[in-house]
Scaffold this active site. Sequence first.
Site, short mmCIF file in Angstrom:
data_model
loop_
_atom_site.label_atom_id
_atom_site.label_comp_id
_atom_site.label_asym_id
_atom_site.label_seq_id
_atom_site.Cartn_x
_atom_site.Cartn_y
_atom_site.Cartn_z
CG ASP A 20 -1.81 1.20 1.32
OD1 ASP A 20 -2.42 1.55 0.28
OD2 ASP A 20 -1.92 1.82 2.39
CB SER A 21 0.18 4.79 -0.62
OG SER A 21 -0.98 4.86 0.20
CE1 TYR A 52 2.74 5.71 -3.24
CE2 TYR A 52 1.66 3.85 -4.27
CZ TYR A 52 2.77 4.40 -3.68
OH TYR A 52 3.90 3.65 -3.55
N GLY A 53 -3.04 8.96 -3.80
CA GLY A 53 -4.33 9.29 -4.39
C GLY A 53 -4.43 10.67 -5.02
CB CYS A 83 -3.07 0.44 -2.55
SG CYS A 83 -3.15 2.19 -2.97
CG ASN A 84 -9.56 0.66 -2.65
OD1 ASN A 84 -10.54 0.08 -3.07
ND2 ASN A 84 -9.13 0.51 -1.41
CB THR A 85 -4.76 4.74 -5.17
OG1 THR A 85 -5.58 5.33 -4.16
CG2 THR A 85 -4.30 5.79 -6.13
CD GLU A 162 -0.21 6.95 6.10
OE1 GLU A 162 0.90 6.99 6.66
OE2 GLU A 162 -0.67 5.91 5.56
CB CYS A 194 -9.45 4.59 0.44
SG CYS A 194 -7.82 5.05 1.07
CB THR A 195 -6.68 -0.22 2.21
OG1 THR A 195 -5.57 0.52 1.68
CG2 THR A 195 -7.13 -1.25 1.20
CG HIS A 196 -5.06 5.04 4.38
ND1 HIS A 196 -4.48 4.52 3.27
CD2 HIS A 196 -4.04 5.58 5.12
CE1 HIS A 196 -3.16 4.72 3.31
NE2 HIS A 196 -2.88 5.36 4.43
N1 DGL Z 1 -4.74 3.02 0.93
C1 DGL Z 1 -4.69 3.69 -0.32
C2 DGL Z 1 -5.94 3.36 -1.14
O1 DGL Z 1 -6.55 2.39 -0.91
C3 DGL Z 1 -4.44 5.12 0.00
C4 DGL Z 1 -4.16 5.95 -1.16
C5 DGL Z 1 -3.29 7.15 -0.95
O2 DGL Z 1 -2.13 6.98 -0.61
O3 DGL Z 1 -3.77 8.24 -1.22
O4 DGL Z 1 -6.32 4.01 -2.05
#
Ligand code: DGL
Length: 280
Positions: A20-21, A52-53, A83-85, A162, A194-196
């Site tokens: 993930d990011s 990343y998003g 990570c969904n992104t 974060e 989004c996994t966050h």
């Molecule tokens: N956990 C990432 C996701 O699922 C976070 C993306 C990010 O870093 O913006 O999209």
Amino acid sequence: MIKPSPAKSDLNNRPIGVFDSGLGGLTVVNQLIQYLPQESIVYFGDTARVPYGTKSPETIRKFAVQITRYLQSQGVKLIVVACNTVSSVAMENVVELSSVPVIGVIQPGARAALQKSKNRRIGVIGTSATVSAGKYNSVLSSIAPDVVVFAQACPLFVPLVEEGWIDSEVTEMVARIYLEPLIRQSIDTLILGCTHYPIIKDTIKKIVDKDIEIVDSAIQTALEVRAVLSSNNLLNDSGTLPEHLYYVSDFPQKFEDIARRLLGQPLKNIRRISLDDCTG
Ligand code: DGL
């Protein structure tokens, strides 16, 4: 010289690679540990470059390729794009590069939402890149053409998580601004795309009506990993103790705190690795 292929037991003992990011992918690790307690895991969180998003598809693809190379160099037997992104923007790149099976989070999340939705009005929240890519819309409507999808980007959620602002009033206020327009669309299901976001699920629950089902793809993803390992005869049945290694590209102060809170135990094996190690 012909390289001998690894013995079956050697392959089965190998870890699952998850990335993930940042720390959001730990929500997926949490479920992997529940459903596949015998499996070793190598996690990579790109904490030096999160989020990343808000970045361009080209940049996200470049990062995804670097991390895939890194995880492959660790001898993983399967890669979970937690990570969904990345799953929205760079899945093809990861699959193309990888010599092992790859599982993303979009399909499992979409399937879980369709199992729950009765009125076929589904809300999706995610990063700006995830919402722009529209993967949830296309996957959902390819399975159920009658579905209506309402997507909302929530770019402030990842930095808030974060930073560890999990139960804060600020997060609640921001969530209200993002979620109220979605609720007005009479959705009966909300995908945390989004996994966050599962980390702030309690805050989200305070805002959305009780009868709206909240879907986080972590459980479905873990079940899919189990199914794919099983069908490829790759489950670790050796009886060896699993090892969980966590790599980050930088050491944010909060990583350990939030990880402990999320996984219910301190992370013993967090290591910082240089970005050069995953530049291929
Ligand atoms: N956990 C990432 C996701 O699922 C976070 C993306 C990010 O870093 O913006 O999209």
